[in-house]
Motif scaffolding. Structure first.
Motif, short mmCIF file in Angstrom:
data_model
loop_
_atom_site.label_atom_id
_atom_site.label_comp_id
_atom_site.label_asym_id
_atom_site.label_seq_id
_atom_site.Cartn_x
_atom_site.Cartn_y
_atom_site.Cartn_z
N LEU A 236 -35.94 11.91 8.99
CA LEU A 236 -35.17 12.88 9.14
C LEU A 236 -34.60 13.56 7.67
O LEU A 236 -33.94 14.59 7.72
N MET A 237 -34.18 12.61 6.86
CA MET A 237 -33.83 12.94 5.53
C MET A 237 -34.75 12.37 4.58
O MET A 237 -35.24 11.40 4.63
N PRO A 238 -34.77 13.09 3.16
CA PRO A 238 -35.47 12.65 2.18
C PRO A 238 -34.77 11.43 1.59
O PRO A 238 -33.61 11.05 1.75
N THR A 239 -35.64 10.65 0.89
CA THR A 239 -35.41 9.12 0.33
C THR A 239 -34.01 9.55 -0.48
O THR A 239 -33.09 8.53 -0.35
N GLU A 240 -34.03 10.53 -1.55
CA GLU A 240 -33.02 10.60 -2.28
C GLU A 240 -31.68 10.75 -1.65
O GLU A 240 -30.58 10.88 -2.23
N ALA A 241 -31.67 11.26 -0.31
CA ALA A 241 -30.68 11.71 0.20
C ALA A 241 -29.83 10.69 0.98
O ALA A 241 -28.90 10.69 1.85
N VAL A 242 -30.68 9.52 1.08
CA VAL A 242 -30.04 8.55 2.04
C VAL A 242 -29.23 7.27 1.18
O VAL A 242 -29.65 6.93 0.24
N ASN A 243 -27.96 7.18 1.70
CA ASN A 243 -27.03 6.02 0.93
C ASN A 243 -27.62 4.92 1.83
O ASN A 243 -26.98 4.92 3.04
N ALA A 244 -27.98 3.76 1.03
CA ALA A 244 -28.60 2.63 1.67
C ALA A 244 -27.23 2.03 2.43
O ALA A 244 -27.24 1.40 3.53
N ARG A 245 -26.04 1.85 1.67
CA ARG A 245 -24.90 1.22 2.05
C ARG A 245 -24.30 2.06 3.65
O ARG A 245 -24.04 1.21 4.55
N SER A 246 -24.27 3.10 3.61
CA SER A 246 -23.80 3.67 4.78
C SER A 246 -24.63 3.91 5.93
O SER A 246 -24.45 3.70 6.96
N ALA A 247 -26.02 3.81 5.59
CA ALA A 247 -27.25 3.78 6.39
C ALA A 247 -27.12 2.34 7.44
O ALA A 247 -27.18 2.35 8.44
N LEU A 248 -26.90 1.39 6.60
CA LEU A 248 -26.85 0.07 7.22
C LEU A 248 -25.71 -0.06 7.87
O LEU A 248 -25.55 -0.87 9.13
N ALA A 249 -24.59 0.39 7.46
CA ALA A 249 -23.20 0.27 8.31
C ALA A 249 -23.25 0.91 9.65
O ALA A 249 -22.68 0.60 10.60
N ALA A 250 -24.26 1.83 9.57
CA ALA A 250 -24.41 2.75 10.88
C ALA A 250 -25.27 2.11 11.92
O ALA A 250 -25.50 2.82 13.08
N MET A 251 -25.96 1.21 11.38
CA MET A 251 -26.98 0.47 12.42
C MET A 251 -26.47 -0.54 13.15
O MET A 251 -25.45 -1.14 13.04
#
Length: 288
Positions: free
Chosen positions: A218-233
């Motif tokens: 749903l978002m392009p790779t460059e827009a994804v922050n790995a740290r916040s993505a993992l925190a939201a899982m």
């Protein structure tokens, strides 16, 4: 509850020729023990724990529509093994000490039931057909009571799973894992991270069934922050990723359970060596 579930205390003979008794410990930490259910009363108590989490806490409609006696149950329960975490410091019989549970469906049992539970959402049967020399295990209905949602309880569940996997010479662990809610966009960053970085590929690719498929990127790779993505899982998904799991193609909205589901693919041979070493000692001790 069928006669099989009510009377059998044998989980079956493993690859080592040894029969795994359903009531024997598969792991222990302090007063907490993990083992397989051994009676109808214990299976029904596990279903009550699932009801308390899935219906009373999370408000899933599927339980309300299909349950009686305040239990979460379906036709797969009778052909599954039920992994239980018990707090032995609690008073009462064993079935009243259950604080967490995980449902285990081996490939041969799934065949007897007419298929895997997850096959309604993902093309699991095609994955199994591509790997005829590996034994598959589907994990599902994972839940832990709120007061016991700790690292220790999760470690105990994985001690039990690892002992079980070793006993039956399981080659691949699979199953659905869920984000809360039915709007994938609410989890856009986490889902996009999974799609861009954790997708199962080649012979391990598992798409959602076409009629239920929703995109995850749903978002392009460059827009994804790995740290916040993992925190939201959800913790369960992060736990699978730490072990080396990959994710299926697309997510599925389960309106009855109020979740957005992704598919986990975890070949045992790809599990990180440090986790094999960590859990291996307990597996060797309890299921050798």
């Amino acid at each position: 509850m069928t006669e099989r579930a009510a009377s059998s205390c044998l989980a079956g003979q493993g690859a080592n020729g040894r029969t795994l008794l359903a009531g024997e410990p598969l792991g222990r930490i302090g007063t907490m023990v993990v083992r397989l259910a051994c009676s109808a009363a214990e299976i029904e108590a596990a279903q009550e724990v699932r009801y308390r989490v899935f219906r009373e806490e999370l408000g899933n409609r599927a339980v309300a529509a299909g349950m009686q006696d305040r239990r979460d149950a379906d036709r797969f329960d009778d052909v599954c093994d039920h992994l239980l975490v018990m707090d032995t410091s609690l008073e009462g019989p064993d079935h009243r000490r259950i604080v967490g549970t995980y449902r285990l469906l081996r490939q041969e049992s799934a065949s007897a039931a007419g298929g895997f539970y997850s096959s309604d959402e993902f093309e699991l049967d095609r994955l199994v057909a591509r790997h005829p020399h590996l034994r598959f295990l589907e994990l599902g209905r994972s839940c832990v009571l709120p007061d016991y949602r700790s690292k220790r309880t999760i470690e105990l569940l994985w001690q039990g799973i690892w002992a079980y996997v070793n006993h039956y010479d399981i080659g691949v662990m699979t199953g659905c894992a869920s984000f809360h809610g039915t709007v994938p966009a609410a989890h856009a960053e986490a889902l996009s991270f999974l799609a861009h970085n954790c997708s199962a590929e080649g012979a391990w690719r598992v798409p959602a069934v076409a009629r239920r498929h929703h995109p995850m990127d749903l978002m392009p790779t460059e827009a994804v922050n790995a740290r916040s993505a993992l925190a939201a899982m959800p913790p369960l998904i992060k736990g699978y990723l730490r072990l080396g799991a990959k994710i299926g193609d697309g997510c599925v909205i389960d309106h009855d359970f109020g979740t957005t589901d992704v598919f986990i693919v975890l070949p045992v041979e790809t599990i990180s060596a440090r986790y094999i070493n960590y859990y291996g000692a307990e597996a060797q001790r309890f299921a050798a």
